[in-house]
Design a protein around this motif. Structure first.
Motif, mmCIF file in Angstrom:
data_model
loop_
_atom_site.group_PDB
_atom_site.id
_atom_site.type_symbol
_atom_site.label_atom_id
_atom_site.label_comp_id
_atom_site.label_asym_id
_atom_site.label_seq_id
_atom_site.Cartn_x
_atom_site.Cartn_y
_atom_site.Cartn_z
ATOM 1 N N ASP A 102 0.729 46.812 -10.945
ATOM 2 C CA ASP A 102 1.229 47.969 -11.700
ATOM 3 C C ASP A 102 2.527 47.683 -12.443
ATOM 4 O O ASP A 102 2.695 48.066 -13.595
ATOM 5 N N GLU A 103 3.417 46.983 -11.740
ATOM 6 C CA GLU A 103 4.744 46.773 -12.320
ATOM 7 C C GLU A 103 4.666 45.898 -13.577
ATOM 8 O O GLU A 103 5.190 46.250 -14.628
ATOM 9 N N THR A 104 3.979 44.754 -13.436
ATOM 10 C CA THR A 104 3.821 43.845 -14.571
ATOM 11 C C THR A 104 3.150 44.571 -15.728
ATOM 12 O O THR A 104 3.540 44.435 -16.890
ATOM 13 N N TYR A 105 2.118 45.339 -15.380
ATOM 14 C CA TYR A 105 1.347 46.050 -16.400
ATOM 15 C C TYR A 105 2.242 47.003 -17.193
ATOM 16 O O TYR A 105 2.284 46.957 -18.421
ATOM 17 N N LYS A 106 2.986 47.827 -16.460
ATOM 18 C CA LYS A 106 3.847 48.813 -17.130
ATOM 19 C C LYS A 106 4.891 48.137 -18.001
ATOM 20 O O LYS A 106 5.144 48.522 -19.138
ATOM 21 N N GLU A 107 5.464 47.085 -17.414
ATOM 22 C CA GLU A 107 6.515 46.346 -18.119
ATOM 23 C C GLU A 107 5.978 45.763 -19.434
ATOM 24 O O GLU A 107 6.588 45.918 -20.488
ATOM 25 N N ASN A 108 4.817 45.107 -19.335
ATOM 26 C CA ASN A 108 4.236 44.475 -20.523
ATOM 27 C C ASN A 108 3.831 45.496 -21.574
ATOM 28 O O ASN A 108 4.074 45.290 -22.762
ATOM 29 N N ILE A 109 3.209 46.586 -21.142
ATOM 30 C CA ILE A 109 2.804 47.609 -22.103
ATOM 31 C C ILE A 109 4.033 48.110 -22.854
ATOM 32 O O ILE A 109 4.042 48.198 -24.087
ATOM 33 N N LYS A 110 5.089 48.368 -22.098
ATOM 34 C CA LYS A 110 6.302 48.900 -22.717
ATOM 35 C C LYS A 110 6.862 47.900 -23.735
ATOM 36 O O LYS A 110 7.212 48.250 -24.861
ATOM 37 N N LYS A 111 6.879 46.636 -23.310
ATOM 38 C CA LYS A 111 7.418 45.582 -24.172
ATOM 39 C C LYS A 111 6.584 45.433 -25.451
ATOM 40 O O LYS A 111 7.117 45.403 -26.554
ATOM 41 N N PHE A 112 5.269 45.384 -25.297
ATOM 42 C CA PHE A 112 4.392 45.148 -26.446
ATOM 43 C C PHE A 112 4.385 46.348 -27.391
ATOM 44 O O PHE A 112 4.381 46.185 -28.610
ATOM 45 N N VAL A 113 4.402 47.544 -26.819
ATOM 46 C CA VAL A 113 4.433 48.733 -27.657
ATOM 47 C C VAL A 113 5.709 48.725 -28.504
ATOM 48 O O VAL A 113 5.692 49.036 -29.689
ATOM 49 N N GLY A 114 6.800 48.278 -27.894
ATOM 50 C CA GLY A 114 8.058 48.183 -28.614
ATOM 51 C C GLY A 114 7.997 47.135 -29.719
ATOM 52 O O GLY A 114 8.322 47.396 -30.878
ATOM 53 N N LEU A 115 7.544 45.939 -29.365
ATOM 54 C CA LEU A 115 7.533 44.837 -30.321
ATOM 55 C C LEU A 115 6.591 45.096 -31.497
ATOM 56 O O LEU A 115 6.881 44.744 -32.632
ATOM 57 N N PHE A 116 5.471 45.718 -31.212
ATOM 58 C CA PHE A 116 4.457 45.934 -32.245
ATOM 59 C C PHE A 116 4.511 47.326 -32.859
ATOM 60 O O PHE A 116 3.694 47.658 -33.708
ATOM 61 N N GLU A 117 5.443 48.140 -32.397
ATOM 62 C CA GLU A 117 5.530 49.536 -32.859
ATOM 63 C C GLU A 117 4.170 50.217 -32.768
ATOM 64 O O GLU A 117 3.615 50.709 -33.750
ATOM 65 N N MET A 118 3.626 50.227 -31.570
ATOM 66 C CA MET A 118 2.258 50.718 -31.397
ATOM 67 C C MET A 118 2.167 52.188 -30.976
ATOM 68 O O MET A 118 1.061 52.699 -30.808
ATOM 69 N N GLU A 119 3.330 52.860 -30.795
ATOM 70 C CA GLU A 119 3.284 54.241 -30.263
ATOM 71 C C GLU A 119 2.321 55.119 -31.051
ATOM 72 O O GLU A 119 1.607 55.942 -30.494
ATOM 73 N N CYS A 143 -3.183 45.087 -31.469
ATOM 74 C CA CYS A 143 -3.698 45.494 -30.151
ATOM 75 C C CYS A 143 -4.433 44.344 -29.472
ATOM 76 O O CYS A 143 -4.320 44.145 -28.267
ATOM 77 N N GLU A 144 -5.175 43.582 -30.261
ATOM 78 C CA GLU A 144 -5.922 42.447 -29.698
ATOM 79 C C GLU A 144 -4.953 41.418 -29.122
ATOM 80 O O GLU A 144 -5.169 40.876 -28.045
ATOM 81 N N ILE A 145 -3.896 41.137 -29.894
ATOM 82 C CA ILE A 145 -2.962 40.112 -29.444
ATOM 83 C C ILE A 145 -2.220 40.583 -28.198
ATOM 84 O O ILE A 145 -2.061 39.841 -27.237
ATOM 85 N N ALA A 146 -1.820 41.843 -28.204
ATOM 86 C CA ALA A 146 -1.165 42.384 -27.006
ATOM 87 C C ALA A 146 -2.097 42.261 -25.798
ATOM 88 O O ALA A 146 -1.659 41.916 -24.701
ATOM 89 N N ALA A 147 -3.407 42.512 -26.022
ATOM 90 C CA ALA A 147 -4.368 42.432 -24.916
ATOM 91 C C ALA A 147 -4.418 41.021 -24.331
ATOM 92 O O ALA A 147 -4.544 40.849 -23.125
ATOM 93 N N ALA A 148 -4.286 40.016 -25.205
ATOM 94 C CA ALA A 148 -4.366 38.632 -24.737
ATOM 95 C C ALA A 148 -3.146 38.226 -23.906
ATOM 96 O O ALA A 148 -3.211 37.300 -23.112
ATOM 97 N N PHE A 149 -2.029 38.948 -24.104
ATOM 98 C CA PHE A 149 -0.804 38.592 -23.384
ATOM 99 C C PHE A 149 -0.561 39.467 -22.157
ATOM 100 O O PHE A 149 0.402 39.268 -21.424
ATOM 101 N N LEU A 150 -1.443 40.426 -21.948
ATOM 102 C CA LEU A 150 -1.211 41.470 -20.949
ATOM 103 C C LEU A 150 -1.020 40.933 -19.528
ATOM 104 O O LEU A 150 -0.220 41.451 -18.761
ATOM 105 N N HIS A 151 -1.771 39.896 -19.167
ATOM 106 C CA HIS A 151 -1.735 39.396 -17.794
ATOM 107 C C HIS A 151 -0.804 38.200 -17.647
ATOM 108 O O HIS A 151 -0.967 37.399 -16.737
ATOM 109 N N ASN A 152 0.179 38.085 -18.527
ATOM 110 C CA ASN A 152 1.122 36.973 -18.514
ATOM 111 C C ASN A 152 0.438 35.622 -18.390
ATOM 112 O O ASN A 152 0.684 34.862 -17.452
ATOM 113 N N PRO A 153 -0.457 35.296 -19.328
ATOM 114 C CA PRO A 153 -1.168 34.023 -19.224
ATOM 115 C C PRO A 153 -0.229 32.844 -19.474
ATOM 116 O O PRO A 153 0.825 33.013 -20.082
ATOM 117 N N SER A 154 -0.623 31.676 -18.965
ATOM 118 C CA SER A 154 0.176 30.473 -19.223
ATOM 119 C C SER A 154 -0.168 29.886 -20.580
ATOM 120 O O SER A 154 0.665 29.262 -21.220
#
Lengths: 327, 259
Positions: free
Chosen positions: A131-148, A166-177
């Motif tokens: 949950d924590e990683t998810y919330k953090e990443n969503i918040k970060k990506f929404v900010g960076l991409f102005e997705m609100e 949205c596609e690119i944010a989806a690819a980064f959502l799980h903190n991939p290496s």
């Protein structure tokens, strides 16, 4: 930096392609079918270090997509090995997939009738993101991409640029290496492109993600990648850091002087240098890097100069030149 | 397993949310299915007006076979019918996205879409089953076996659709072989004994869907030992596991050839 995260050893991939024979349909169905082998990739070896951004360039049909499919374990090689974080991406697919994110620019990962946020929630379950990683990443990506403005709209109503964000944010959502982006900016307007490049730069600053990017926009690649791999006809014809590659190919610059009055003197072209005098302008082209200083000093010492311009060949030109040179 | 359950629940919820968007589509879809079955049933009542029994089976008994089979089928059709969509995913190049996620691609395909119209089939099946159950005065103790039998039926239909969809890994052009699953249902809804030997063998050995309603029917109406009911879940599980193996062999072939 320093750890090899992807190793590719003598990788080849052949496709088995049916040759459509002449004759009517009945004849074609019952006659012996002819096949030919097409080498999509031919004896390719390279390695990629952790944290690098690597651009893969090549003409259509050069083998880029095949390479990405082999690296992501969608296909398995005809010969040779791929190792991603020490694993075989085809045979160890599920484990490998936890560490990678993939975007195919021309196909969508998101569900058409859902909003991106709902698709992300599904991905959260599939990848087992806490949950924590998810919330953090969503918040970060929404900010960076102005997705609100569009994160709650159904995907089918989004513009191409919005969808790609949205596609690119989806690819980064799980903190991939490792993240693979196959032509992520195809068909996008300049603002969306910029936004995506900004996003990738910002990710690079704060994480150690390795990025493999294919694109036809070479300037874009030049602006974010550390290294480049040029593929042509299934072979790697160039593999170098962008910096070194640029250095090698900017050996020839052009210098343009605008001169007040009409007198100039004291430049004797050496090597391949070409001198053109034209209507108050002096252009010296094919200048080697080491000579730039010398030429400018000489010109400044002997003439009244209004303006000096140093023209570097652009990245696209360099790559074109390199591809034309061949193997 | 816990993760899969959560995945299933979320997919279920998403599917329900989509219903809201296409609500008219849903209502007409369900109505269409109901009308379709109603006409089939009327036909059967009509036939039984002229004959006492078919091959020794009364109307109520045939309805029992029909209902039991339909409930199992509709469970597959509600939740797992998307397995037969594989050729479309492959042809449109959308299949690759399932291969880059840390979850079985087969399970992802099943979860990618549900079929809402099949709710109509589920309801029809349950009504027919209840009706025949009451008319035949079947002892309530058999209720205990009902979930297992129905789920087994669903698993066997799933296995059939998985095996048939595997063909699309080998053919580039989209072939609707997997749609045969739906036709199989048409055969399986009547007692096996009315068919010629060849079909009986096909529906017990090749696609063992025939046994799902037939064994319970034999136990109830022909007094074979009830222990034979245990064969149903066993066969279902083995058949399902085998079908996934076949599917993964196909997937391996796909990885070798690509598109």
């Amino acid at each position: 930096m320093g750890n090899e995260i992807i190793t590719v050893n003598r990788l080849s991939k052949q496709y088995h392609v049916r040759i459509i024979t002449e004759g009517n349909i009945i004849k074609r169905i019952f006659s012996k079918k002819k096949y030919k082998e097409i080498d999509a990739l031919n004896d390719v070896s390279f390695s990629i270090q952790e944290g690098q951004y690597v651009g893969v360039i090549g003409n259509n049909g050069a083998g880029k997509s095949t390479l990405i499919k082999l690296l992501t374990g969608i296909l398995y090689p005809t010969a040779g090995q791929v190792s991603v974080m020490g694993r075989d991406p085809f045979n160890d697919r599920i484990k490998n997939n936890r560490n990678i994110g993939v975007v195919f620019g021309q196909k969508t990962q998101l569900k058409w009738d859902l909003s991106p946020l709902e698709s992300y929630d599904l991905l959260k379950t599939i990848y087992g993101i806490d949950d924590e990683t998810y919330k953090e990443n969503i918040k970060k990506f929404v900010g960076l991409f102005e997705m609100e403005d569009f994160i709650n709209n159904p995907v089918r109503s989004l513009s191409l640029g919005q969808r790609m964000k949205c596609e690119i944010a989806a690819a980064f959502l799980h903190n991939p290496s490792i993240v693979f982006l196959d032509e992520p900016t195809i068909g996008l307007d300049v603002f969306s492109k910029d936004s995506i490049l900004r996003f990738l730069r910002s990710i690079k600053e704060e994480s150690n993600v390795t990025l493999i990017l294919t694109t036809h926009d070479l300037e874009e690649m030049n602006s974010i990648c550390d290294r480049l791999i040029i593929i042509d006809k299934g072979r790697i014809i160039e593999e170098d850091t962008i910096e070194h590659f640029t250095e090698r190919f900017t050996c020839s610059k052009s210098i343009v002087f605008c001169i007040e009055g009409d007198i100039w003197k004291d430049i004797n072209p050496i090597d391949n240098e070409v001198l053109i005098v034209d209507n108050g302008k002096v252009i010296v082209s094919n200048v080697r890097k080491e000579r730039v200083n010398e030429i400018i000093s000489l010109m400044l010492a002997n003439n009244t100069i209004n303006d000096v311009q140093i023209i570097e060949p652009n990245f696209t030109e360099m790559v074109k030149k390199r591809i034309n040179e061949g193997d | 397993m816990k993760k899969r359950l959560l995945y299933f629940c979320k997919s279920f919820k998403i599917n329900f949310d989509e219903l809201e968007i296409y609500d008219k589509d849903f209502i007409f879809g369900v109505l269409g299915v109901l009308v379709e079955y109603l006409s089939g049933l009327l036909m059967m009542f009509f036939i039984y007006d002229f004959v006492e029994d078919i091959n020794g089976w009364s109307l109520d008994q045939v309805l029992f076979f029909y209902g039991l089979n339909l409930v199992g089928y509709s469970l597959w059709s509600c939740f797992f019918i998307n397995t037969i969509t594989l050729p479309y995913y492959i042809q449109r190049g959308e299949f690759d996205r399932f291969l880059v996620r840390p979850e079985s691609p087969l399970f992802q395909i099943m979860m990618d879409s549900f079929d809402d119209d099949s709710w109509g089939e589920l309801v029809t099946g349950l009504i027919i089953l209840c009706y025949s159950w009451i008319r035949l005065r079947i002892p309530p103790i058999y209720f205990l076996a009902l979930p297992i039998i129905v789920v087994s039926g669903c698993l066997i239909y799933l296995g059939i659709s998985i095996i048939l969809s595997t063909f699309s890994f080998f053919t580039i052009a989209q072939a609707d072989v997997a749609n045969i699953t739906m036709e199989v249902k048409e055969f399986a809804k009547y007692p096996l004994t009315i068919y010629p030997k060849v079909l009986q063998i096909i529906f017990t050995v090749v696609f063992p869907i025939g046994i799902v309603a037939f064994i319970p029917g034999m136990v109830l109406f022909r007094q074979i030992p009830w222990q034979l009911l245990l064969v149903i879940p066993l066969v279902a599980i083995v058949f399902f596991v085998l079908s996934t193996r076949v599917w993964y062999l196909g997937l391996k072939h796909y990885g070798g050839t690509g598109t």
